[in-house]
Design a protein around this motif. Structure first.
Motif, PDB file in Angstrom:
ATOM      1  N   ARG A 622      48.499  42.305  50.253  1.00  0.00           N
ATOM      2  CA  ARG A 622      49.597  42.419  51.249  1.00  0.00           C
ATOM      3  C   ARG A 622      49.998  40.833  51.667  1.00  0.00           C
ATOM      4  O   ARG A 622      51.037  40.586  51.950  1.00  0.00           O
ATOM      5  CB  ARG A 622      49.411  43.189  52.672  1.00  0.00           C
ATOM      6  CG  ARG A 622      50.243  43.285  53.451  1.00  0.00           C
ATOM      7  CD  ARG A 622      50.139  44.408  54.570  1.00  0.00           C
ATOM      8  NE  ARG A 622      51.097  44.408  55.540  1.00  0.00           N
ATOM      9  CZ  ARG A 622      52.229  45.354  55.260  1.00  0.00           C
ATOM     10  NH1 ARG A 622      52.220  46.101  54.564  1.00  0.00           N
ATOM     11  NH2 ARG A 622      53.205  45.339  56.190  1.00  0.00           N
ATOM     12  N   VAL A 623      48.901  39.976  52.080  1.00  0.00           N
ATOM     13  CA  VAL A 623      49.082  38.731  52.398  1.00  0.00           C
ATOM     14  C   VAL A 623      49.914  37.951  51.323  1.00  0.00           C
ATOM     15  O   VAL A 623      50.784  37.166  51.499  1.00  0.00           O
ATOM     16  CB  VAL A 623      47.691  38.066  52.800  1.00  0.00           C
ATOM     17  CG1 VAL A 623      47.695  36.612  52.991  1.00  0.00           C
ATOM     18  CG2 VAL A 623      47.248  38.874  54.072  1.00  0.00           C
ATOM     19  N   SER A 624      49.356  38.030  49.959  1.00  0.00           N
ATOM     20  CA  SER A 624      49.721  37.077  48.712  1.00  0.00           C
ATOM     21  C   SER A 624      51.416  37.648  48.709  1.00  0.00           C
ATOM     22  O   SER A 624      52.077  36.751  48.470  1.00  0.00           O
ATOM     23  CB  SER A 624      49.011  37.530  47.688  1.00  0.00           C
ATOM     24  OG  SER A 624      48.939  38.857  47.282  1.00  0.00           O
ATOM     25  N   ALA A 625      51.526  38.959  48.911  1.00  0.00           N
ATOM     26  CA  ALA A 625      52.862  39.465  48.826  1.00  0.00           C
ATOM     27  C   ALA A 625      53.857  38.868  49.664  1.00  0.00           C
ATOM     28  O   ALA A 625      55.089  38.343  49.486  1.00  0.00           O
ATOM     29  CB  ALA A 625      53.044  40.832  48.617  1.00  0.00           C
ATOM     30  N   ALA A 626      53.429  38.575  51.042  1.00  0.00           N
ATOM     31  CA  ALA A 626      54.021  38.300  52.233  1.00  0.00           C
ATOM     32  C   ALA A 626      54.339  36.747  52.019  1.00  0.00           C
ATOM     33  O   ALA A 626      55.432  36.263  52.431  1.00  0.00           O
ATOM     34  CB  ALA A 626      53.431  38.597  53.297  1.00  0.00           C
ATOM     35  N   ARG A 627      53.339  36.173  51.608  1.00  0.00           N
ATOM     36  CA  ARG A 627      53.497  34.896  51.424  1.00  0.00           C
ATOM     37  C   ARG A 627      54.540  34.504  50.414  1.00  0.00           C
ATOM     38  O   ARG A 627      55.243  33.367  50.404  1.00  0.00           O
ATOM     39  CB  ARG A 627      52.251  33.955  51.134  1.00  0.00           C
ATOM     40  CG  ARG A 627      52.081  32.431  50.736  1.00  0.00           C
ATOM     41  CD  ARG A 627      50.838  31.867  50.798  1.00  0.00           C
ATOM     42  NE  ARG A 627      50.645  30.607  50.343  1.00  0.00           N
ATOM     43  CZ  ARG A 627      51.031  29.606  51.200  1.00  0.00           C
ATOM     44  NH1 ARG A 627      51.150  29.945  52.544  1.00  0.00           N
ATOM     45  NH2 ARG A 627      51.033  28.359  50.811  1.00  0.00           N
ATOM     46  N   ARG A 745      51.074  53.398  49.078  1.00  0.00           N
ATOM     47  CA  ARG A 745      50.692  52.047  48.274  1.00  0.00           C
ATOM     48  C   ARG A 745      51.393  50.935  48.295  1.00  0.00           C
ATOM     49  O   ARG A 745      50.910  49.739  48.339  1.00  0.00           O
ATOM     50  CB  ARG A 745      50.165  52.606  46.721  1.00  0.00           C
ATOM     51  CG  ARG A 745      49.290  51.520  46.001  1.00  0.00           C
ATOM     52  CD  ARG A 745      49.313  51.983  44.539  1.00  0.00           C
ATOM     53  NE  ARG A 745      50.307  51.418  43.872  1.00  0.00           N
ATOM     54  CZ  ARG A 745      50.517  51.562  42.427  1.00  0.00           C
ATOM     55  NH1 ARG A 745      49.449  52.087  41.760  1.00  0.00           N
ATOM     56  NH2 ARG A 745      51.711  51.381  41.841  1.00  0.00           N
ATOM     57  N   ALA A 746      52.820  51.242  47.890  1.00  0.00           N
ATOM     58  CA  ALA A 746      53.521  49.914  48.157  1.00  0.00           C
ATOM     59  C   ALA A 746      54.007  49.075  49.541  1.00  0.00           C
ATOM     60  O   ALA A 746      53.669  48.057  49.492  1.00  0.00           O
ATOM     61  CB  ALA A 746      54.932  50.291  47.579  1.00  0.00           C
ATOM     62  N   ARG A 747      53.469  50.035  50.436  1.00  0.00           N
ATOM     63  CA  ARG A 747      53.730  49.633  51.772  1.00  0.00           C
ATOM     64  C   ARG A 747      52.078  48.726  52.142  1.00  0.00           C
ATOM     65  O   ARG A 747      52.061  47.625  52.661  1.00  0.00           O
ATOM     66  CB  ARG A 747      53.608  50.605  52.945  1.00  0.00           C
ATOM     67  CG  ARG A 747      53.879  50.108  54.171  1.00  0.00           C
ATOM     68  CD  ARG A 747      54.175  51.362  55.277  1.00  0.00           C
ATOM     69  NE  ARG A 747      55.447  52.252  54.674  1.00  0.00           N
ATOM     70  CZ  ARG A 747      55.782  53.212  54.978  1.00  0.00           C
ATOM     71  NH1 ARG A 747      54.927  53.768  56.122  1.00  0.00           N
ATOM     72  NH2 ARG A 747      56.908  53.904  54.733  1.00  0.00           N
ATOM     73  N   LEU A 748      51.115  49.248  51.707  1.00  0.00           N
ATOM     74  CA  LEU A 748      49.666  48.733  52.011  1.00  0.00           C
ATOM     75  C   LEU A 748      49.126  47.704  51.186  1.00  0.00           C
ATOM     76  O   LEU A 748      48.469  46.897  51.556  1.00  0.00           O
ATOM     77  CB  LEU A 748      48.856  49.938  52.353  1.00  0.00           C
ATOM     78  CG  LEU A 748      49.249  50.735  53.340  1.00  0.00           C
ATOM     79  CD1 LEU A 748      47.857  52.015  53.334  1.00  0.00           C
ATOM     80  CD2 LEU A 748      49.036  49.858  54.723  1.00  0.00           C
ATOM     81  N   PHE A 749      49.466  47.794  49.621  1.00  0.00           N
ATOM     82  CA  PHE A 749      48.998  47.023  48.759  1.00  0.00           C
ATOM     83  C   PHE A 749      50.237  46.519  47.686  1.00  0.00           C
ATOM     84  O   PHE A 749      49.942  46.892  46.540  1.00  0.00           O
ATOM     85  CB  PHE A 749      48.107  47.849  48.112  1.00  0.00           C
ATOM     86  CG  PHE A 749      46.907  48.423  48.840  1.00  0.00           C
ATOM     87  CD1 PHE A 749      45.716  47.432  49.187  1.00  0.00           C
ATOM     88  CD2 PHE A 749      46.796  49.577  48.979  1.00  0.00           C
ATOM     89  CE1 PHE A 749      44.755  47.900  49.919  1.00  0.00           C
ATOM     90  CE2 PHE A 749      45.562  50.213  49.750  1.00  0.00           C
ATOM     91  CZ  PHE A 749      44.574  49.287  50.291  1.00  0.00           C
ATOM     92  N   PRO A 750      51.115  45.723  48.374  1.00  0.00           N
ATOM     93  CA  PRO A 750      52.225  45.281  47.216  1.00  0.00           C
ATOM     94  C   PRO A 750      51.424  44.141  46.444  1.00  0.00           C
ATOM     95  O   PRO A 750      50.553  43.423  46.843  1.00  0.00           O
ATOM     96  CB  PRO A 750      53.062  44.555  48.396  1.00  0.00           C
ATOM     97  CG  PRO A 750      52.266  44.141  49.615  1.00  0.00           C
ATOM     98  CD  PRO A 750      51.025  45.489  49.874  1.00  0.00           C
ATOM     99  N   MET A 751      51.740  44.456  45.298  1.00  0.00           N
ATOM    100  CA  MET A 751      50.923  43.553  44.183  1.00  0.00           C
ATOM    101  C   MET A 751      51.868  42.581  43.679  1.00  0.00           C
ATOM    102  O   MET A 751      51.380  41.815  42.528  1.00  0.00           O
ATOM    103  CB  MET A 751      50.694  44.428  42.887  1.00  0.00           C
ATOM    104  CG  MET A 751      49.714  45.559  43.285  1.00  0.00           C
ATOM    105  SD  MET A 751      48.038  44.998  44.065  1.00  0.00           S
ATOM    106  CE  MET A 751      47.218  44.434  42.951  1.00  0.00           C
ATOM    107  N   ALA A 752      52.892  42.013  44.195  1.00  0.00           N
ATOM    108  CA  ALA A 752      53.626  41.097  43.888  1.00  0.00           C
ATOM    109  C   ALA A 752      52.940  39.848  43.587  1.00  0.00           C
ATOM    110  O   ALA A 752      53.137  38.955  42.556  1.00  0.00           O
ATOM    111  CB  ALA A 752      55.073  40.958  44.615  1.00  0.00           C
ATOM    112  N   GLY A 753      52.075  39.346  44.668  1.00  0.00           N
ATOM    113  CA  GLY A 753      51.569  38.161  44.471  1.00  0.00           C
ATOM    114  C   GLY A 753      50.378  38.179  43.644  1.00  0.00           C
ATOM    115  O   GLY A 753      50.090  36.961  43.057  1.00  0.00           O
TER     116      GLY A 753
END
Length: 764
Positions: A622-627, A745-753
């Motif tokens: 989540r942090v990496s995706a938000a960043r 899962r998309a809300r809690l563990f977004p994997m974009a980062g």
């Protein structure tokens, strides 16, 4: 930096981390420099050759030569030309050192002294591991196979070190290998909205590996520890095998679970002494272990007679009574032979050799299970006069070896030893005072519960809690004796056991169970040799040896705590210095109180580390995706960049919902794939069309449809914010069509980062 170079560096890091897990197996760290040096040499040679010549086969050959070259430089012993060119004598020396190292591994337990033979094995092993890991991960591009040599190294301390490897060492060794695996992503089909797509196997594997690593650290912390007590194995009715660990961990107990008979013996000694298995003389602050040394010559067979006990004078020997004890081992499986001390001869079948320094008897490929043998031994009963007459200083080799203490030993242990023995005039009185302190005046109680602290402060913790079992009592007295300059070691064996009534045989018959396992200190007095003392309270051991109680003693000292001051022997002096004594007592008592650092060190760091790793693993996606999203929108400078940011954001977020498309798909193809999930003419469909039109305009210069948000007169940054809200509308509509678990899962563990990191790793 190319992908190959990054992989090589991570392979070297994984090899180095795995090699460092072997540190607890060796007493000192002298071998670590050579081991890490050969790892760096292998990695550097591979990077250099592949970078200059782009030849993988040549790199492998050069790396093999580098491993050999490092061994020649470090271990040639003056046989190599100019110190680097090997000769036949060099290879002979390396072979001999390797054979010596193998004998040390086979003969002795950990922690071992890093003799040159063992050091050669460690350094060469590190080089071979680095070579194999680099070969699999870089040359063959099969990082998963690199786990085989790495696992082989990490498994050694897990199997041999008391308590296993620490959680930190495991994590440090595992992370570089997981990074290697993260770079090994291969195409795999996956259903997407457009019917095909880019593989996300690497993302799934990386997440699985991270969760597995956290679980591997956190789960063992929640499982009760397996201590170092005797291992008892029930193999059937009436058949129990016991194994006594020769390495004493100060948080472990020698108490056993089974009362089944494992040894019976018959002796003509009226009051049998304990049967000794082995002596441990190497203390690292947490464990006592037998020392290692040169291989025992085969000429030292017990059947031919043992040498005279170290330090035993002819006069004391001649005054000793010769006894005979016949021993039958029923359920004990050991390499060391249980014997009375000191034995002078053992009649037993097989190859059993003795060590001159300790008189430990070791089987050369033999074990004790099912053995019957007869020991001829001395009943040494030293007098108080003989013990007092011992020189203040033992021979230099004995004094240096058996008074060694780790630098990390808390000062309070040394201070307590001085205070307990205050007023003693010789080593004998000091030893008797220490024993009296533990057995009667110190307020200690025998308990089968280990002290909470099993680390470097284990002895200090025991002195403070005043409760423990024989391991703590024996270790504390031996350590305190060493701090006073008295050579000391710890013996491991069995109490005499229970006498069995048998009217058919002459001489006493005794039985020993695994519950009789015991540890006691032995102190050295020149002329008498190694003398048994018994600090463990009488509730466990009964009467202490007669020679450990002086006929004339100083006034009994009151109970003291670690660091507490004893009163002066002279009342006059005490009166004259009352204020000073009070101040000293207060300062010492304050020292005994746990400091802030002590409380900090006593925290359950295994649980804390496991919880932190779980939190980090849960928050990282989540942090990496938000960043990544923040950085993406922060770079918006005009309408074109806002359109690209919106399109990338939309791609990442629907990907997390389980929808993806080939990298070659056009914006219109992607719009068609998503549009099939949305209602025609819905707000989300309109916003999707506007975003697609904006990105086409940015890429191809086509004018977007009239009324598009990007055509109004607002500033570019404002337009960017509006486009971002358009993405939210589209994503929310797509999410409504997906299963609930995918939305969560998309809300809690977004994997974009995470995917962006893997894309960087794949870059060559």
């Amino acid at each position: 930096m190319t992908r190959s170079a990054r992989t090589a560096l991570w392979a070297a890091a994984a090899s180095a981390a795995a090699v460092l897990t072997l540190r607890p197996l060796v007493v000192s760290s002298g071998w670590v420099v050579g081991a890490l040096g050969v790892v760096c040499a292998v990695a550097g040679a591979g990077l250099l050759v592949r970078g200059l010549f782009h030849r993988r086969g040549l790199a492998v050959a050069v790396q093999a030569l580098v491993v050999l070259g490092v061994l020649v430089v470090l271990f040639n012993g003056g046989t190599a030309l100019a110190g680097v060119v090997p000769t036949p004598a060099t290879f002979s020396r390396l072979a001999q050192l390797a054979a010596d190292g193998v004998q040390v591994v086979q003969r002795y337990s950990v922690p071992a002294v890093d003799l040159r033979g063992l050091r050669l094995l460690l350094v060469s092993g590190a080089g071979l591991v680095a070579f194999a890991v680099d070969l699999f991960a870089v040359t063959l591009r099969r990082p998963a196979l690199a786990g085989v040599p790495l696992l082989g190294v990490v498994a050694v301390p897990l199997a041999l070190t008391p308590g296993g490897s620490s959680a930190i060492a495991f994590v440090v060794a595992a992370v570089p290998f997981l990074v290697l695996l993260a770079g090994d992503r291969r195409p795999a089909p996956r259903r997407s909205a457009s019917g095909g797509g880019r593989s996300v196997v690497g993302v799934t594997a990386g997440a699985t590996a991270a969760v597995a690593l956290v679980a591997a650290v956190a789960v063992p912390a929640a499982v009760p520890d397996l201590d170092e007590r005797p291992l008892t194995i029930d193999t059937g009715p009436g058949d129990t095998i016991a194994v006594i660990n020769p390495i004493l961990n100060l948080k472990a107990s020698l108490g056993a679970r089974s009362d089944a008979t494992i040894i019976t013996y018959q002796t003509d000694e009226p009051d049998p002494a304990p049967l000794r298995i082995v002596t441990a003389d190497v203390f690292d602050g947490q464990t006592w272990a037998p020392s290692t040394g040169a291989d025992i010559p085969r000429s030292q067979r017990v059947q031919d007679g043992l040498t005279q006990a170290p330090g035993l004078s002819d006069a004391v020997r001649d005054a000793s009574v010769v006894r005979t004890t016949s021993i039958a081992v029923r359920g004990l499986d050991q390499t060391y032979l249980p014997l009375p001390y000191p034995s002078v001869r053992v009649d037993i079948a097989g190859d059993w050799l003795f060590e001159k320094d300790s008189l430990n008897v070791v089987g050369d490929g033999e074990t004790t299970r099912g053995r019957s043998y007869t020991a001829t031994h001395l009943e040494v009963d030293p007098t108080e006069a003989e013990l007092r007459a011992a020189p203040r200083e033992a021979p230099d080799d004995v004094q240096e070896r058996y008074t060694a203490l780790p630098d990390s030993l808390p000062q309070v242990v040394r201070d307590t030893a001085v205070q307990v023995t205050q007023g003693s005039t010789d080593h004998y009185e000091q030893a008797a005072a220490l024993q009296r302190y533990f057995r009667s005046t110190g307020g200690f109680t025998y308990s089968t519960t280990a002290p909470n602290d099993g680390g470097a402060d284990a002895v200090a913790t025991f002195l403070n809690e005043k409760s423990g079992f024989c391991v703590q009592f024996a270790s504390a007295m031996a350590v305190m004796a060493r701090s006073l300059g008295i050579p000391a070691r710890v013996a491991i064996g069995f109490l005499p056991g229970e006498e069995v009534a048998d009217g058919q045989t002459s001489g006493g018959r005794w039985r020993i169970s695994a519950q009789d396992a015991h540890a006691w200190p032995e102190l050295y007095f020149d002329g008498v040799g190694w003398v048994r003392f018994e600090p463990t309270p009488a509730t466990r051991t009964g009467q202490s040896p007669a020679w450990t109680t002086p006929a004339i003693t100083s006034p009994a000292a009151p109970s003291v705590s670690p660091g507490a001051a004893l009163p002066s022997a002279s009342a006059t002096t005490a009166t004259a210095t009352a204020s000073t004594s009070t101040a000293t007592t207060s300062a010492a008592a304050a020292q005994a109180e746990p400091t802030g650092w002590d409380r900090f060190a006593a925290l359950p760091w295994g649980w804390i580390l496991g919880a932190l790793l779980l939190v980090v693993a849960a928050l990282t996606p989540r942090v990496s995706a938000a960043r990544l999203s923040r950085r993406r929108w922060a770079r918006v400078e005009d309408r074109a960049s806002s359109a690209e940011a919106a399109w990338s954001e939309l791609t990442d977020r629907v990907h997390d919902l389980g929808l993806s498309w080939p990298a070659s798909a056009t914006p219109r193809q992607r719009e068609a794939a998503l549009g099939g999930l949305l209602q025609a003419g819905s707000p989300a469909g309109v916003e999707l069309q506007r975003v697609r039109a904006a990105v086409e305009s940015a890429r191809f210069g086509a004018a977007p449809a009239r009324g598009g948000v990007l055509l109004d007169e607002r500033t570019d940054r404002q337009s960017g914010r509006l486009v971002r809200s358009q993405v939210d509308v589209v994503v929310d509509a797509v999410a409504a069509t997906r299963p609930r678990w995918r939305r969560w899962r998309a809300r809690l563990f977004p994997m974009a980062g995470v995917r962006r990191f893997l894309d960087w790793w794949d870059a060559d």
